[in-house]
Design an enzyme around this catalytic site. Sequence first.
Site, short mmCIF file in Angstrom:
data_model
loop_
_atom_site.label_atom_id
_atom_site.label_comp_id
_atom_site.label_asym_id
_atom_site.label_seq_id
_atom_site.Cartn_x
_atom_site.Cartn_y
_atom_site.Cartn_z
N GLY A 160 0.86 -1.19 0.00
CA GLY A 160 0.00 0.00 0.00
C GLY A 160 0.89 1.24 0.00
O GLY A 160 2.02 1.20 -0.49
N ARG A 161 0.37 2.32 0.57
CA ARG A 161 1.09 3.60 0.52
C ARG A 161 2.53 3.50 1.04
O ARG A 161 3.48 3.91 0.36
CB ARG A 161 0.32 4.65 1.35
CG ARG A 161 -0.98 5.10 0.70
CD ARG A 161 -1.81 5.89 1.68
NE ARG A 161 -2.35 5.02 2.71
CZ ARG A 161 -3.64 4.76 2.88
NH1 ARG A 161 -4.54 5.31 2.10
NH2 ARG A 161 -4.05 3.95 3.84
N ILE A 162 2.71 2.96 2.25
CA ILE A 162 4.05 2.96 2.85
C ILE A 162 4.95 1.92 2.17
O ILE A 162 6.13 2.17 1.93
CB ILE A 162 3.96 2.76 4.38
CG1 ILE A 162 3.15 3.92 5.00
CG2 ILE A 162 5.34 2.69 5.01
CD1 ILE A 162 2.75 3.74 6.45
N THR A 264 7.27 -1.85 11.21
CA THR A 264 6.76 -0.52 11.57
C THR A 264 5.24 -0.49 11.44
O THR A 264 4.66 0.59 11.43
CB THR A 264 7.33 0.58 10.64
OG1 THR A 264 7.09 0.18 9.30
CG2 THR A 264 8.81 0.82 10.86
N SER A 265 4.61 -1.67 11.29
CA SER A 265 3.16 -1.66 11.01
C SER A 265 2.37 -1.58 12.32
O SER A 265 2.13 -0.49 12.84
CB SER A 265 2.78 -2.85 10.14
OG SER A 265 2.97 -4.08 10.81
N ARG A 266 1.97 -2.73 12.85
CA ARG A 266 1.33 -2.79 14.16
C ARG A 266 1.90 -4.01 14.89
O ARG A 266 2.14 -5.05 14.26
CB ARG A 266 -0.19 -2.91 14.05
CG ARG A 266 -0.92 -1.61 13.71
CD ARG A 266 -0.90 -0.62 14.87
NE ARG A 266 -1.63 0.60 14.56
CZ ARG A 266 -1.09 1.72 14.07
NH1 ARG A 266 0.21 1.79 13.84
NH2 ARG A 266 -1.84 2.80 13.83
N GLU A 295 1.63 -1.85 24.08
CA GLU A 295 2.42 -0.61 24.14
C GLU A 295 1.98 0.23 25.33
O GLU A 295 0.78 0.29 25.60
CB GLU A 295 2.23 0.18 22.83
CG GLU A 295 2.79 -0.58 21.64
CD GLU A 295 2.66 0.17 20.31
OE1 GLU A 295 2.23 1.34 20.31
OE2 GLU A 295 2.99 -0.43 19.28
N HIS A 317 7.35 3.28 18.99
CA HIS A 317 6.28 3.67 18.05
C HIS A 317 6.59 5.07 17.51
O HIS A 317 5.83 6.02 17.73
CB HIS A 317 4.90 3.61 18.70
CG HIS A 317 3.82 3.43 17.68
ND1 HIS A 317 2.73 2.62 17.86
CD2 HIS A 317 3.66 3.97 16.44
CE1 HIS A 317 1.95 2.66 16.80
NE2 HIS A 317 2.51 3.48 15.91
N ALA A 319 7.92 5.82 14.17
CA ALA A 319 8.22 5.94 12.72
C ALA A 319 7.66 7.23 12.10
O ALA A 319 8.25 7.79 11.20
CB ALA A 319 7.72 4.72 11.98
P1 NAD Z 1 -2.31 0.91 3.18
O1 NAD Z 1 -3.71 0.52 3.51
O2 NAD Z 1 -2.06 1.91 2.10
O3 NAD Z 1 -1.44 -0.40 2.84
C1 NAD Z 1 -1.55 -1.61 3.49
C2 NAD Z 1 -1.39 -2.73 2.48
O4 NAD Z 1 -1.36 -3.99 3.18
C3 NAD Z 1 -2.56 -2.82 1.48
O5 NAD Z 1 -2.08 -2.74 0.16
C4 NAD Z 1 -3.20 -4.17 1.77
O6 NAD Z 1 -3.70 -4.81 0.59
C5 NAD Z 1 -2.00 -4.94 2.34
N1 NAD Z 1 -2.40 -6.14 3.04
C6 NAD Z 1 -3.57 -6.41 3.68
N2 NAD Z 1 -3.54 -7.67 4.18
C7 NAD Z 1 -2.32 -8.18 3.86
C8 NAD Z 1 -1.70 -9.44 4.10
N3 NAD Z 1 -2.31 -10.40 4.77
N4 NAD Z 1 -0.45 -9.62 3.63
C9 NAD Z 1 0.21 -8.64 2.96
N5 NAD Z 1 -0.34 -7.44 2.67
C10 NAD Z 1 -1.59 -7.22 3.13
O7 NAD Z 1 -1.68 1.42 4.55
P2 NAD Z 1 -0.37 2.30 4.77
O8 NAD Z 1 -0.72 3.75 4.74
O9 NAD Z 1 0.71 1.80 3.86
O10 NAD Z 1 -0.04 1.91 6.29
C11 NAD Z 1 0.20 0.58 6.67
C12 NAD Z 1 0.13 0.41 8.17
O11 NAD Z 1 1.31 0.94 8.75
C13 NAD Z 1 -1.00 1.20 8.84
O12 NAD Z 1 -2.22 0.48 8.82
C14 NAD Z 1 -0.49 1.41 10.24
O13 NAD Z 1 -0.96 0.40 11.10
C15 NAD Z 1 1.02 1.30 10.11
N6 NAD Z 1 1.72 2.56 10.40
C16 NAD Z 1 2.58 2.64 11.47
C17 NAD Z 1 3.27 3.81 11.73
C18 NAD Z 1 4.24 3.92 12.87
O14 NAD Z 1 4.40 5.00 13.42
N7 NAD Z 1 4.94 2.85 13.24
C19 NAD Z 1 3.09 4.94 10.92
C20 NAD Z 1 2.21 4.83 9.84
C21 NAD Z 1 1.54 3.64 9.58
#
Ligand code: NAD
Length: 370
Positions: A160-162, A264-266, A295, A317, A319
């Site tokens: 996705g975006r990140i 860096t996800s959850r 956390e 947390h 990032a």
């Molecule tokens: P996004 O929704 O644009 O991208 C997430 C991607 O994950 C999507 O393309 C989705 O299809 C894919 N996905 C879903 N299920 C999956 C699976 N089982 N296997 C592989 N890929 C799968 O979200 P984003 O903006 O890229 O952000 C991602 C996550 O990062 C956020 O949901 C948030 O929890 C986390 N995040 C953490 C911080 C931090 O400070 N650590 C900062 C920003 C975001």
Amino acid sequence: MSQKFRVFSTADIGESLNVLRQRGYDVEVYPQPEAPPKKLILDKVKSGIDGLITTLRDQIDAEVFEAGKGTLKVVAQIAVGFDNINRADANRYKIPFTHTADVLTEATAEFAFFMLGALARRMWTAEHLTRENKWGYWHPYLPFLGDEVTGKTIAIIGTGRIGLAMMKKCSGFDMDILCYDPAYQNHDYVKGIQEIMNLRHDRGMTRERNYIKYVSLEEALKEADFVSVHVPLLREGESSTPTYHLINEKTLRMMKPTAFLANTSRGPVVDEHALAHALKENWIAGAALDVYEKEPLPADSPLRDPAIEDRCRLYPHFASAARITRLSTDPNKGMAGRTVQGLIDVLENNYGGDITRMPYVVNKEAFQKS
Ligand code: NAD
């Protein structure tokens, strides 16, 4: 604006709150750095506020929406992830909630990249050596060496975006890139990265022609030197591709013993007990974590085991914790600015009051006209 809106923010999000005050809003802010107790949020919502500004530390569910029945109009979350907000409950009560996608994408991706670099090149251990006055000599390989990032293979889990921003950064370090995402594949973007890789090679900037491709999860984990996770937290029943404990004993055992993991996800996307075990028994070379199952990280977490200290980097947390990204009042730059704009859109009926057209609202499905 004829109506004076009342807003409660569960954290101070800086200058952006003044944007609301300047518009005549009555804004109350929870003054402590810790999250407020749920009871206090319920009391504020019951008192008739129109808007609630939340952080990922607040559990927003049916209890909160019930407390705000007839008065609460919007929940605006300062984060892109919203696993703390029960989407089904929000939809049932028809309360739109907003998030801050995009403005934190580059900051989060660069932090993930830096985490991996610091881990592989052993920067933390090297600084400790220097600070603790244990640096006794320059030697070709003693007391330890790190591993290069440049020219290695990275697996991006979640494109996705990140994940896409991470690919862009990794391509600048001559990395081969394996992508995995069962729900969304951006072949056009991947093609663009390949074109840049080809150009860099054709102009003599890289020794090897790098590649990028979508593969299976198994192939990504088996082939990569680095694995970076960029998925949302999706529990069983919330998605056909849940991510809870996606990184577990089985998937950790697929990785090379020389490979590094970054999350860096959850936190709950990684089974921390399995990871601590993997690090202790050297199934993988190291891990860098920004997020945790609980956390702040508890004092008795197995991730704090001194036996794995040299190969387990732990961040709070952090990032998205960069100045402009967190606090800019500009909704196109800062999470705080975007949070406030999302709230204003709903309360002031922007976009003709059509919630499905408001860019920062997440749960548009609840407002679709059938
Ligand atoms: P996004 O929704 O644009 O991208 C997430 C991607 O994950 C999507 O393309 C989705 O299809 C894919 N996905 C879903 N299920 C999956 C699976 N089982 N296997 C592989 N890929 C799968 O979200 P984003 O903006 O890229 O952000 C991602 C996550 O990062 C956020 O949901 C948030 O929890 C986390 N995040 C953490 C911080 C931090 O400070 N650590 C900062 C920003 C975001």
